[in-house]
Design an enzyme around this catalytic site. Sequence first.
Site, PDB file in Angstrom:
ATOM      1  N   ARG A  97      -5.768  -8.586  -8.645  1.00  0.00           N
ATOM      2  CA  ARG A  97      -6.811  -9.475  -9.166  1.00  0.00           C
ATOM      3  C   ARG A  97      -7.267  -8.940 -10.513  1.00  0.00           C
ATOM      4  O   ARG A  97      -7.426  -7.724 -10.675  1.00  0.00           O
ATOM      5  CB  ARG A  97      -8.046  -9.497  -8.243  1.00  0.00           C
ATOM      6  CG  ARG A  97      -7.811 -10.051  -6.883  1.00  0.00           C
ATOM      7  CD  ARG A  97      -7.481 -11.505  -6.868  1.00  0.00           C
ATOM      8  NE  ARG A  97      -8.489 -12.362  -7.497  1.00  0.00           N
ATOM      9  CZ  ARG A  97      -8.296 -13.662  -7.726  1.00  0.00           C
ATOM     10  NH1 ARG A  97      -7.152 -14.236  -7.414  1.00  0.00           N
ATOM     11  NH2 ARG A  97      -9.245 -14.380  -8.279  1.00  0.00           N
TER      12      ARG A  97
ATOM     13  N   LEU B 196     -10.054  -8.144 -13.074  1.00  0.00           N
ATOM     14  CA  LEU B 196     -11.465  -7.807 -12.886  1.00  0.00           C
ATOM     15  C   LEU B 196     -12.275  -8.222 -14.109  1.00  0.00           C
ATOM     16  O   LEU B 196     -11.791  -8.173 -15.233  1.00  0.00           O
ATOM     17  CB  LEU B 196     -11.580  -6.302 -12.635  1.00  0.00           C
ATOM     18  CG  LEU B 196     -10.896  -5.860 -11.340  1.00  0.00           C
ATOM     19  CD1 LEU B 196     -10.671  -4.358 -11.318  1.00  0.00           C
ATOM     20  CD2 LEU B 196     -11.687  -6.314 -10.113  1.00  0.00           C
TER      21      LEU B 196
ATOM     22  N   ASN C 228      -5.695   2.545 -12.828  1.00  0.00           N
ATOM     23  CA  ASN C 228      -4.734   1.579 -12.290  1.00  0.00           C
ATOM     24  C   ASN C 228      -3.332   2.139 -12.465  1.00  0.00           C
ATOM     25  O   ASN C 228      -3.073   2.875 -13.409  1.00  0.00           O
ATOM     26  CB  ASN C 228      -4.861   0.263 -13.074  1.00  0.00           C
ATOM     27  CG  ASN C 228      -3.857  -0.783 -12.619  1.00  0.00           C
ATOM     28  OD1 ASN C 228      -3.696  -1.027 -11.418  1.00  0.00           O
ATOM     29  ND2 ASN C 228      -3.167  -1.404 -13.559  1.00  0.00           N
TER      30      ASN C 228
ATOM     31  N   GLY D   5       0.790  -1.233   0.000  1.00  0.00           N
ATOM     32  CA  GLY D   5       0.000   0.000   0.000  1.00  0.00           C
ATOM     33  C   GLY D   5       0.816   1.274   0.000  1.00  0.00           C
ATOM     34  O   GLY D   5       0.335   2.311   0.468  1.00  0.00           O
ATOM     35  N   SER D   6       2.019   1.239  -0.573  1.00  0.00           N
ATOM     36  CA  SER D   6       2.781   2.507  -0.610  1.00  0.00           C
ATOM     37  C   SER D   6       2.123   3.506  -1.566  1.00  0.00           C
ATOM     38  O   SER D   6       2.178   4.714  -1.333  1.00  0.00           O
ATOM     39  CB  SER D   6       4.246   2.258  -0.971  1.00  0.00           C
ATOM     40  OG  SER D   6       4.374   1.826  -2.291  1.00  0.00           O
ATOM     41  N   ASN D   7       1.494   3.013  -2.618  1.00  0.00           N
ATOM     42  CA  ASN D   7       0.747   3.936  -3.485  1.00  0.00           C
ATOM     43  C   ASN D   7      -0.499   4.458  -2.787  1.00  0.00           C
ATOM     44  O   ASN D   7      -0.862   5.616  -2.961  1.00  0.00           O
ATOM     45  CB  ASN D   7       0.382   3.262  -4.818  1.00  0.00           C
ATOM     46  CG  ASN D   7       1.539   3.302  -5.790  1.00  0.00           C
ATOM     47  OD1 ASN D   7       1.914   4.364  -6.271  1.00  0.00           O
ATOM     48  ND2 ASN D   7       2.131   2.143  -6.045  1.00  0.00           N
TER      49      ASN D   7
ATOM     50  N   ASP E  83      -3.994  -4.354 -18.201  1.00  0.00           N
ATOM     51  CA  ASP E  83      -2.915  -3.379 -18.421  1.00  0.00           C
ATOM     52  C   ASP E  83      -3.009  -2.690 -19.784  1.00  0.00           C
ATOM     53  O   ASP E  83      -1.988  -2.416 -20.432  1.00  0.00           O
ATOM     54  CB  ASP E  83      -1.535  -4.051 -18.246  1.00  0.00           C
ATOM     55  CG  ASP E  83      -1.349  -4.601 -16.844  1.00  0.00           C
ATOM     56  OD1 ASP E  83      -1.976  -4.061 -15.907  1.00  0.00           O
ATOM     57  OD2 ASP E  83      -0.605  -5.584 -16.679  1.00  0.00           O
TER      58      ASP E  83
ATOM     59  N   HIS F  41       0.588   0.900 -13.038  1.00  0.00           N
ATOM     60  CA  HIS F  41       1.321  -0.291 -13.484  1.00  0.00           C
ATOM     61  C   HIS F  41       2.814   0.055 -13.569  1.00  0.00           C
ATOM     62  O   HIS F  41       3.176   1.108 -14.101  1.00  0.00           O
ATOM     63  CB  HIS F  41       0.792  -0.749 -14.847  1.00  0.00           C
ATOM     64  CG  HIS F  41       1.495  -1.963 -15.352  1.00  0.00           C
ATOM     65  ND1 HIS F  41       1.211  -3.231 -14.873  1.00  0.00           N
ATOM     66  CD2 HIS F  41       2.483  -2.110 -16.262  1.00  0.00           C
ATOM     67  CE1 HIS F  41       1.999  -4.098 -15.474  1.00  0.00           C
ATOM     68  NE2 HIS F  41       2.785  -3.450 -16.322  1.00  0.00           N
TER      69      HIS F  41
HETATM   70  C1  GAR Z   1       3.256  -1.162  -7.447  1.00  0.00           C
HETATM   71  O1  GAR Z   1       4.532  -1.201  -8.021  1.00  0.00           O
HETATM   72  C2  GAR Z   1       2.189  -1.189  -8.524  1.00  0.00           C
HETATM   73  O2  GAR Z   1       2.536  -0.453  -9.668  1.00  0.00           O
HETATM   74  C3  GAR Z   1       2.126  -2.660  -8.825  1.00  0.00           C
HETATM   75  O3  GAR Z   1       2.216  -3.289  -7.572  1.00  0.00           O
HETATM   76  C4  GAR Z   1       2.982  -2.468  -6.686  1.00  0.00           C
HETATM   77  C5  GAR Z   1       2.155  -2.223  -5.448  1.00  0.00           C
HETATM   78  O4  GAR Z   1       2.910  -1.555  -4.476  1.00  0.00           O
HETATM   79  N1  GAR Z   1       0.909  -2.998  -9.491  1.00  0.00           N
HETATM   80  C6  GAR Z   1       0.824  -3.950 -10.402  1.00  0.00           C
HETATM   81  O5  GAR Z   1       1.747  -4.651 -10.741  1.00  0.00           O
HETATM   82  C7  GAR Z   1      -0.575  -4.129 -10.978  1.00  0.00           C
HETATM   83  N2  GAR Z   1      -0.512  -4.915 -12.172  1.00  0.00           N
HETATM   84  P1  GAR Z   1       2.198  -0.857  -3.246  1.00  0.00           P
HETATM   85  O6  GAR Z   1       1.265  -1.903  -2.620  1.00  0.00           O
HETATM   86  O7  GAR Z   1       3.324  -0.497  -2.330  1.00  0.00           O
HETATM   87  O8  GAR Z   1       1.453   0.332  -3.759  1.00  0.00           O
END
Ligand code: GAR
Length: 200
Positions: free
Chosen positions: A93, A95, A109, A14-16, A147, A111
């Site tokens: 997941r 969707l 999203n 969950g850093s984003n 994606d 990516h």
């Molecule tokens: C992030 O790098 C995001 O771009 C990627 O997962 C990581 C989640 O990090 N997402 C994907 O690969 C989706 N296809 P976070 O939980 O620290 O935000």
Amino acid sequence: MKKAPIAVLISGNGSNLQALIDACAAPDFPAKIVTVICNKDEAFGLKRAEKAEIPTQIIRNKDYTTREEFDEALHKAIVASGAEFVCLAGFMRLLTPGFVAKWQSRMINIHPSLLPAFKGMHTHEEALAAGVKTHGCTVHYVVAEMDSGPIIMQAEVPVLAGDTPETLGARVLEKEHKVYPQALKKMILTKTAAQSLSDE
Ligand code: GAR
């Protein structure tokens, strides 16, 4: 100012999500997170949400027999929260097209690659194996195909000699945290402008 209500869907660290929480704290940022929905009990992102006093919901995909049933539960939870927009932030997941259609042009999203390059998982490994000089991240509207979907924003990072998937991934993640709030703002302003035109 009226802040648009947002649902953030996560599966992990969950850093984003944290970057979005921090952005939403600014009075002039046009969004407020009204729910964080997670499909994994142990995700650290849940703690981040709790610390920010954002209501959380755990909806486990393993509790549902089909993808359609899981997505229906997600949809109901998002609607019940009052959210009008959805951010996928490391939500791992796929969707269903039915769910995606319900949130068309309201769900984005992030990516970890410069799409259309390196869709799917292991993007940093693939970028290194391909020998690209520039890598990065993309925020895009979600469409049924994984994606894909119209790109809102991208940010680039250089690939440096000696990079590992970890060092490169960390450099990309820093950019993700900058670009995701900006792209969210752009989606909201775009939708709100379209809305007020159609209201005229
Ligand atoms: C992030 O790098 C995001 O771009 C990627 O997962 C990581 C989640 O990090 N997402 C994907 O690969 C989706 N296809 P976070 O939980 O620290 O935000």
